[in-house]
Design a protein around this motif. Structure first.
Motif, mmCIF file in Angstrom:
data_model
loop_
_atom_site.group_PDB
_atom_site.id
_atom_site.type_symbol
_atom_site.label_atom_id
_atom_site.label_comp_id
_atom_site.label_asym_id
_atom_site.label_seq_id
_atom_site.Cartn_x
_atom_site.Cartn_y
_atom_site.Cartn_z
ATOM 1 N N THR A 247 2.630 7.207 1.240
ATOM 2 C CA THR A 247 3.148 6.586 2.544
ATOM 3 C C THR A 247 4.791 6.948 2.528
ATOM 4 O O THR A 247 5.435 6.536 1.447
ATOM 5 C CB THR A 247 2.711 5.296 3.056
ATOM 6 O OG1 THR A 247 3.147 4.665 2.059
ATOM 7 C CG2 THR A 247 1.166 5.367 3.165
ATOM 8 N N LYS A 248 5.446 7.049 3.802
ATOM 9 C CA LYS A 248 6.681 7.083 3.725
ATOM 10 C C LYS A 248 7.038 5.926 5.058
ATOM 11 O O LYS A 248 6.506 6.204 6.082
ATOM 12 C CB LYS A 248 7.169 8.190 4.214
ATOM 13 C CG LYS A 248 7.336 9.409 3.190
ATOM 14 C CD LYS A 248 8.484 8.858 2.334
ATOM 15 C CE LYS A 248 8.781 10.012 1.336
ATOM 16 N NZ LYS A 248 9.862 9.649 0.379
ATOM 17 N N VAL A 249 7.427 4.842 4.804
ATOM 18 C CA VAL A 249 7.446 3.701 5.755
ATOM 19 C C VAL A 249 8.843 3.837 6.483
ATOM 20 O O VAL A 249 9.995 3.667 5.760
ATOM 21 C CB VAL A 249 7.152 2.348 5.382
ATOM 22 C CG1 VAL A 249 7.344 1.106 6.365
ATOM 23 C CG2 VAL A 249 5.887 2.403 4.699
ATOM 24 N N PHE A 250 9.028 3.763 7.795
ATOM 25 C CA PHE A 250 10.285 3.854 8.721
ATOM 26 C C PHE A 250 10.363 2.516 9.399
ATOM 27 O O PHE A 250 9.401 2.220 10.094
ATOM 28 C CB PHE A 250 10.473 5.157 9.461
ATOM 29 C CG PHE A 250 10.524 6.258 8.823
ATOM 30 C CD1 PHE A 250 11.752 6.801 8.310
ATOM 31 C CD2 PHE A 250 9.516 7.061 8.281
ATOM 32 C CE1 PHE A 250 12.041 7.866 7.511
ATOM 33 C CE2 PHE A 250 9.525 8.331 7.846
ATOM 34 C CZ PHE A 250 10.802 8.615 7.188
ATOM 35 N N LEU B 271 0.899 -1.141 -0.020
ATOM 36 C CA LEU B 271 0.077 0.109 0.000
ATOM 37 C C LEU B 271 1.118 1.008 0.052
ATOM 38 O O LEU B 271 1.527 1.295 1.007
ATOM 39 C CB LEU B 271 -0.762 -0.126 1.254
ATOM 40 C CG LEU B 271 -2.309 -0.657 1.227
ATOM 41 C CD1 LEU B 271 -2.776 -0.576 2.508
ATOM 42 C CD2 LEU B 271 -3.114 -0.134 0.163
ATOM 43 N N LYS B 272 0.874 2.056 -1.011
ATOM 44 C CA LYS B 272 1.615 3.151 -0.992
ATOM 45 C C LYS B 272 1.098 4.483 -0.624
ATOM 46 O O LYS B 272 1.796 5.380 -0.936
ATOM 47 C CB LYS B 272 2.219 2.979 -2.459
ATOM 48 C CG LYS B 272 2.978 1.851 -2.849
ATOM 49 C CD LYS B 272 3.571 1.866 -4.258
ATOM 50 C CE LYS B 272 4.118 0.443 -4.578
ATOM 51 N NZ LYS B 272 5.084 -0.058 -3.929
ATOM 52 N N THR B 273 -0.207 4.507 -0.764
ATOM 53 C CA THR B 273 -1.022 5.877 -0.141
ATOM 54 C C THR B 273 -1.815 5.502 1.012
ATOM 55 O O THR B 273 -2.587 4.344 0.988
ATOM 56 C CB THR B 273 -1.726 6.608 -1.502
ATOM 57 O OG1 THR B 273 -2.742 5.569 -1.683
ATOM 58 C CG2 THR B 273 -0.683 6.722 -2.703
ATOM 59 N N TRP B 274 -2.136 6.753 1.695
ATOM 60 C CA TRP B 274 -3.098 6.713 2.722
ATOM 61 C C TRP B 274 -4.474 6.881 2.057
ATOM 62 O O TRP B 274 -4.677 7.234 0.857
ATOM 63 C CB TRP B 274 -2.875 7.722 3.655
ATOM 64 C CG TRP B 274 -1.523 7.518 4.282
ATOM 65 C CD1 TRP B 274 -0.492 8.239 4.392
ATOM 66 C CD2 TRP B 274 -1.284 6.585 5.494
ATOM 67 N NE1 TRP B 274 0.412 7.634 5.197
ATOM 68 C CE2 TRP B 274 -0.172 6.908 6.046
ATOM 69 C CE3 TRP B 274 -2.193 5.722 5.981
ATOM 70 C CZ2 TRP B 274 0.595 6.066 6.910
ATOM 71 C CZ3 TRP B 274 -1.540 4.887 7.268
ATOM 72 C CH2 TRP B 274 -0.198 4.920 7.434
ATOM 73 N N PRO B 275 -5.538 6.553 2.860
ATOM 74 C CA PRO B 275 -7.067 6.605 2.405
ATOM 75 C C PRO B 275 -7.128 8.058 1.642
ATOM 76 O O PRO B 275 -7.824 8.222 0.722
ATOM 77 C CB PRO B 275 -7.744 6.296 3.487
ATOM 78 C CG PRO B 275 -7.017 5.452 4.271
ATOM 79 C CD PRO B 275 -5.778 5.937 4.175
ATOM 80 N N ASN B 276 -6.692 9.032 2.295
ATOM 81 C CA ASN B 276 -6.618 10.352 1.771
ATOM 82 C C ASN B 276 -5.970 10.780 0.498
ATOM 83 O O ASN B 276 -5.790 12.081 -0.099
ATOM 84 C CB ASN B 276 -6.616 11.455 2.910
ATOM 85 C CG ASN B 276 -4.967 11.738 3.353
ATOM 86 O OD1 ASN B 276 -4.322 10.866 2.753
ATOM 87 N ND2 ASN B 276 -4.772 12.079 4.457
#
Length: 147
Positions: free
Chosen positions: A66-69, A57-62
């Motif tokens: 996303t940036k995953v740490f 999943l590369k984007t939030w519902p809005n």
């Protein structure tokens, strides 16, 4: 073996047993899934958390990216997070990231050195998600509930 040596060995055995029992009774620190407030969510399912941390999943519902740490693979908090929150082993997560990198279909998350850096980076990066041992008191973070 002399009686004195046997007595010392018996006492040492009891002390080890007491120490082991005490360690097992200590409560584990609460694991917190954290996100930048711009993510716009307060809860995730376990499956959604897995999808974000496996970079599927590369984007939030809005619609925000996303940036995953993540912490290093050998960090105790990383082990605890992958086991307890995601229901995976660290090597399984690493295998997913490596497959995406080597096949050219994705990227790995951003690795940080420690929990302090994790909290700082997530709190200052719009769309960020990460994890740390709680309790988290940073007002610039949103604690996500995993259901």
């Amino acid at each position: 073996m002399t009686a004195q040596a046997a007595s010392a060995r018996s006492i040492l055995g009891r002390l080890c047993l007491v120490a082991l029992m005490a360690c097992c009774m200590l409560p584990a620190a609460a694991q917190e899934l954290i996100a930048h407030p711009s993510a716009g969510i307060t809860t995730l399912t376990r499956n959604e958390a897995r999808l974000y941390f496996t970079m599927r999943l590369k984007t939030w519902p809005n619609g925000q990216p996303t940036k995953v740490f993540v912490l290093p693979d050998n960090h105790p908090t990383h082990h605890h997070f992958t086991n307890e929150i995601l229901g995976l082993y660290p090597y399984q997560l690493r295998r997913v990231w490596d497959r995406q990198i080597f096949s050219g279909t994705g990227q790995a998350p951003i690795a940080v050195a420690n929990e302090k850096e994790m909290i700082k980076r997530v709190s200052t990066t719009p769309g960020a998600i990460g994890y740390a041992e709680g309790p988290i008191t940073d007002a610039n973070l949103r604690i996500l509930q995993v259901r």
